[in-house]
Design an enzyme around this catalytic site. Structure first.
Site, PDB file in Angstrom:
ATOM      1  N   GLU A  46      -2.478 -12.121 -23.158  1.00  0.00           N
ATOM      2  CA  GLU A  46      -1.598 -12.287 -22.004  1.00  0.00           C
ATOM      3  C   GLU A  46      -1.235 -13.741 -21.724  1.00  0.00           C
ATOM      4  O   GLU A  46      -0.648 -14.055 -20.691  1.00  0.00           O
ATOM      5  CB  GLU A  46      -2.235 -11.642 -20.759  1.00  0.00           C
ATOM      6  CG  GLU A  46      -3.667 -11.992 -20.530  1.00  0.00           C
ATOM      7  CD  GLU A  46      -4.352 -11.098 -19.502  1.00  0.00           C
ATOM      8  OE1 GLU A  46      -3.655 -10.426 -18.718  1.00  0.00           O
ATOM      9  OE2 GLU A  46      -5.596 -11.079 -19.468  1.00  0.00           O
TER      10      GLU A  46
ATOM     11  N   CYS B 209      -1.180  -2.564 -22.186  1.00  0.00           N
ATOM     12  CA  CYS B 209      -1.540  -1.963 -20.893  1.00  0.00           C
ATOM     13  C   CYS B 209      -0.699  -2.506 -19.739  1.00  0.00           C
ATOM     14  O   CYS B 209      -0.974  -2.195 -18.583  1.00  0.00           O
ATOM     15  CB  CYS B 209      -3.025  -2.158 -20.611  1.00  0.00           C
ATOM     16  SG  CYS B 209      -3.541  -3.885 -20.597  1.00  0.00           S
TER      17      CYS B 209
ATOM     18  N   HIS C 252       0.832  -1.213   0.000  1.00  0.00           N
ATOM     19  CA  HIS C 252       0.000   0.000   0.000  1.00  0.00           C
ATOM     20  C   HIS C 252       0.862   1.257   0.000  1.00  0.00           C
ATOM     21  O   HIS C 252       0.567   2.231  -0.691  1.00  0.00           O
ATOM     22  CB  HIS C 252      -0.918   0.020   1.227  1.00  0.00           C
ATOM     23  CG  HIS C 252      -2.016  -0.981   1.182  1.00  0.00           C
ATOM     24  ND1 HIS C 252      -2.884  -1.086   0.121  1.00  0.00           N
ATOM     25  CD2 HIS C 252      -2.389  -1.942   2.063  1.00  0.00           C
ATOM     26  CE1 HIS C 252      -3.747  -2.049   0.354  1.00  0.00           C
ATOM     27  NE2 HIS C 252      -3.468  -2.586   1.519  1.00  0.00           N
TER      28      HIS C 252
ATOM     29  N   ASP D 188       1.262 -10.339 -17.235  1.00  0.00           N
ATOM     30  CA  ASP D 188       0.941 -11.767 -17.257  1.00  0.00           C
ATOM     31  C   ASP D 188       1.597 -12.479 -18.437  1.00  0.00           C
ATOM     32  O   ASP D 188       1.986 -13.643 -18.320  1.00  0.00           O
ATOM     33  CB  ASP D 188      -0.577 -11.988 -17.296  1.00  0.00           C
ATOM     34  CG  ASP D 188      -1.180 -12.014 -15.891  1.00  0.00           C
ATOM     35  OD1 ASP D 188      -0.455 -12.355 -14.945  1.00  0.00           O
ATOM     36  OD2 ASP D 188      -2.363 -11.691 -15.739  1.00  0.00           O
TER      37      ASP D 188
END
Length: 574
Positions: A431, A502, A189, A455
């Site tokens: 992917e 992306c 985070h 991926d």
């Protein structure tokens, strides 16, 4: 001069004095109590006070860093409302006559140990959430004030064992000029929020808290992860010059905000953004990106108690489409599974979750949930330039079935007289190696491809990208990955299908020229990288980069390719 090496998690140069964040020790005594109900009431009151604090933090973070980052406090509230945790603490108080502090610590230690022993790096880091919530509860039970970075008076580099979401959400960018932690990584985070606030940061630097003290001078580059303690004058001069160059570079990029991404031989390319929630759109607009190349819709499903309704999803997609006006918004149908689980969904325990029931596989199992999302996306398509794509297609049958379900939903909306864009473009993520090999067949049945390199690299190289033991093998420069990308682009263009990217590779400065040469049509990334990629595109011509791409594909190793790109005079790196 010697340096310490951590993991660079947020780019930028930091030179400054250390603020050593030391958590206040809370002494937890193991006491036998006489009145369990009184302790249970103390526990209940501490929960309520903690929930109130988390609500305040959520609202603060929402204004400062956006909804996606603020949702961590929704997750923390869910921990406080977890019935199993509450019942176990109450039971320990009632049956063992333990004080609430001790009972709480014993129960949450069990949960923390459970998460820390998991193989999945993302889930391991959820132990930090439980620890953060427990510490908040213990402070409230003990009457100790929250030890917050809001109290920081002078600009400083924060050094800590780790920074909790509560810490990072309250960071003042003018005061926190950088931070270094012993724990954490790129998916923690603190790292995510650091990148959102554009604060330089280094994580995973073991022992740093014992090697520095308040007021020590440090210097580091958040891209490289190298940290210099007590830098000499020569090193400080070097970092000041580096910082100056970095700031000049940012100013140069800012001048391109209203410029198009056009190559030197006059080919216009698209530079778009990846987002996780409607709140992220403001940063996309601020950078004047060409659109949204990836709306990760699964984030609408996370940090909550149940699946989002059709109306909730419709409102989210419609809001994004309207804010982006005529610019494209590519929504990926929800990619649940792998490292993204839902607390309210009983996922089967799988030995290899990344190879199991995730993304389109889960959608095709839960067609009811899939249809709800498709209805919401189609309805929202009447309010803007929405496109849609399916994630992790690995066999042709999956695409056929997904498109068939989409047609059923369209027919249902027509029968109900509900408007949607009949010509909405439908694409798929590329992917998996199987999809890359069958790109020529898939291209006949979609309007576009979007290459998910994160991926694609993982599956092509059989490397778990979250596993530190093999992470050195995970490389976007691997020739097998680059050959797959080239094959995908070529197969698509033969069918007049456009191709976007992306994954993280789309904003890699060394790879952007290669991707230009390969013919990539759209680059999609974190908003912070948009202007740099625009600059890269404007420095190169597609024709010149074709030759570079052809040369790159002849190499046998990732190291050879990276060295070639770093030393090639035709590639302009800032």
């Amino acid at each position: 001069m010697d340096f310490l090496k951590g993991v660079g998690v947020s780019p930028g140069i930091a030179i400054g004095r250390v603020f050593l964040k030391e958590d206040i020790a809370i002494e937890i005594k193991n006491e036998t109590i006489q009145n369990p109900e009184e302790e249970i009431k103390r526990f209940k009151d501490a929960i309520e006070k903690s929930k109130q604090q988390l609500q305040e933090l959520y609202e603060y973070a929402l204004k400062k860093v956006g909804k996606h980052e603020a949702q961590v406090f929704t997750a923390h509230t869910m921990i406080l409302e977890d019935e199993e945790l509450i019942e176990k603490v109450n039971e320990k108080i009632r049956t063992e006559f333990k004080n609430v502090e001790w009972a709480l610590k014993e129960v949450t230690d069990e949960f923390i140990k459970l998460f820390e022993e998991m193989d999945n790096e993302y889930l391991k880091e959820r132990a930090l959430d439980i620890r953060d919530v427990t510490l908040r509860m213990l402070r409230n039970l003990s009457g100790i004030e929250d030890h917050s970075l809001v109290l920081l008076k002078e600009p400083a580099v924060v050094v800590a064992k780790d920074l909790t979401p509560s810490d990072t959400a309250q960071m003042d960018k003018d005061k926190v000029i950088g931070f270094i932690t012993e724990e954490g990584g790129k998916t923690s985070h603190s790292a995510i929020i650091a990148r959102s606030l554009e604060i330089p940061a280094v994580a995973g630097l073991s022992g740093i808290t014992s090697q520095v003290k308040h007021g020590d001078m440090v210097a580091f580059d958040g891209s490289e992860g190298k940290v210099y303690i007590h830098p000499d004058e020569k090193t400080i001069k070097h970092f000041k010059e580096k910082k100056e160059r970095y700031e000049q570079r940012i100013q140069l990029f800012e001048q391109l905000k209203n410029s198009e991404a056009i190559t030197k031989d006059n080919i216009r390319l698209e530079v778009a953004c990846n987002i996780g929630s409607p709140a992220d759109v403001d940063r996309v607009i601020e950078k004047n990106a060409d659109g949204i190349g990836l709306f990760r819709s699964e984030f609408l499903y996370m940090n909550r108690n149940d699946f989002p309704s059709e109306e909730e999803q419709f409102d989210a997609y419609k809001t994004v489409a309207q804010k982006m006006k005529e610019k494209p918004v590519v929504i990926r149908t929800f990619d649940i599974g792998g490292d993204k689980e839902l607390s309210y969904l009983d996922f089967p325990k799988e030995m290899n979750p990344f190879l199991g029931c995730r993304a389109i596989r889960f959608c095709l199992e839960r067609i009811d949930l899939f249809k709800t999302q498709l209805r919401a996306i189609l309805r929202a398509s009447a309010f803007g330039n929405i496109k849609m794509m399916f994630p992790m297609i690995s066999i042709f049958d999956e695409l056929v079935q997904a498109k068939q379900i989409l047609e059923e939903v369209k027919e249902s909306l027509r029968n109900e007289g509900i408007a949607f864009n009949e010509k909405m473009e439908v694409g798929m993520m590329m992917e998996t190696p199987s999809a890359a090999l069958l790109a020529d067949l898939f291209a006949k049945h979609v309007d576009f491809f979007s290459i998910g390199t994160n991926d694609l690299i993982q599956y092509t190289l059989a490397v778990d990208r979250l596993n530190p033991h093999v992470s050195h093998l995970y490389s976007p420069y691997n020739p097998s990955v680059l050959r797959s990308i080239k094959n995908i682009i070529d197969a698509a263009h033969k069918e007049n299908v456009w191709v976007g990217m992306c994954g993280e590779a789309a904003s890699d400065p060394k790879l952007v020229p290669v991707l230009i040469g390969m013919g990539l049509d759209e680059f999609s990334m974190n908003p912070a990288s948009v202007l740099e990629v625009k600059w890269m595109i404007r420095q190169h011509s597609r024709e010149e980069m074709k030759a570079v791409a052809e040369q790159v594909l002849k190499f046998a190793t990732a190291d050879e390719i990276e060295r070639f790109l770093e030393s090639n005079d035709n590639i302009h790196l800032f």
